[in-house]
Design an enzyme around this catalytic site. Structure first.
Site, short mmCIF file in Angstrom:
data_model
loop_
_atom_site.label_atom_id
_atom_site.label_comp_id
_atom_site.label_asym_id
_atom_site.label_seq_id
_atom_site.Cartn_x
_atom_site.Cartn_y
_atom_site.Cartn_z
N LYS A 16 54.85 11.81 92.31
CA LYS A 16 53.56 11.46 92.91
C LYS A 16 53.82 11.01 94.34
O LYS A 16 54.70 10.20 94.61
CB LYS A 16 52.86 10.36 92.13
CG LYS A 16 52.28 10.87 90.83
CD LYS A 16 51.42 9.82 90.15
CE LYS A 16 50.85 10.38 88.84
NZ LYS A 16 50.10 9.34 88.11
N GLU A 17 53.03 11.58 95.25
CA GLU A 17 53.16 11.34 96.67
C GLU A 17 51.87 10.70 97.18
O GLU A 17 50.77 11.17 96.84
CB GLU A 17 53.38 12.69 97.37
CG GLU A 17 53.37 12.65 98.86
CD GLU A 17 53.49 14.05 99.45
OE1 GLU A 17 54.53 14.34 100.04
OE2 GLU A 17 52.53 14.83 99.32
N TYR A 38 58.16 16.03 87.79
CA TYR A 38 57.00 15.78 88.63
C TYR A 38 57.30 14.63 89.58
O TYR A 38 58.28 13.89 89.43
CB TYR A 38 55.76 15.44 87.79
CG TYR A 38 55.73 13.98 87.38
CD1 TYR A 38 54.96 13.07 88.11
CD2 TYR A 38 56.49 13.50 86.33
CE1 TYR A 38 54.97 11.72 87.76
CE2 TYR A 38 56.49 12.17 85.98
CZ TYR A 38 55.73 11.28 86.71
OH TYR A 38 55.74 9.95 86.38
N LYS A 57 51.06 13.21 109.85
CA LYS A 57 50.83 12.83 108.46
C LYS A 57 52.11 12.22 107.93
O LYS A 57 53.19 12.78 108.09
CB LYS A 57 50.45 14.03 107.60
CG LYS A 57 50.21 13.65 106.15
CD LYS A 57 50.07 14.90 105.29
CE LYS A 57 50.63 14.65 103.95
NZ LYS A 57 51.82 15.24 103.54
#
Length: 121
Positions: free
Chosen positions: A32-33, A30, A45
């Site tokens: 996390k962004e 996994y 973005k």
């Protein structure tokens, strides 16, 4: 590429954190962004990996910038240009991992999104 994408916090604006669960066999579990910039007016973005993913293999920075621009060759306004920029820093002892940085997976995701949009219009 992803098995799941979950919003950990936020509403899609700056500060939003996503948990990306990678498919088995991808080499990652996994990541996390965090969205660091969301500029709807200029269609930009930026996000940074803040946990897991590529950070687990020696990267200290992984920033992705996506810009959508009008296609100057298309007077109908029915197409656009996409510019992807990846900035990264990798610890010296993991320098060989820099070869893993590529836009190919991101272009694949954009291609799938493009096909979906063409079918639904």
């Amino acid at each position: 590429m992803f098995e799941a994408v979950d919003v950990v916090e936020g509403d899609g604006g700056p500060g939003t954190v996503l948990k990306l669960t990678f498919k088995t066999g991808s080499g990652f579990f996994y990541g996390k962004e965090k969205f660091t910039k969301v500029d709807h007016a200029n269609m930009v973005k930026e996000s940074e990996m803040v946990e897991g993913g590529i950070l687990d293999i020696g990267f200290s920075l992984y920033r992705l910038r996506v810009e959508i621009k009008e296609n100057p060759k298309d007077g109908s306004g029915s197409s656009c240009l996409l510019k992807l920029t990846i900035e990264y820093e990798v610890k010296e002892e993991f320098a060989a991992n820099a070869s893993l940085v590529t836009t190919e997976p991101l272009l694949g995701i954009m291609s799938v999104a493009n096909e979906h949009l063409l079918k639904s219009s």
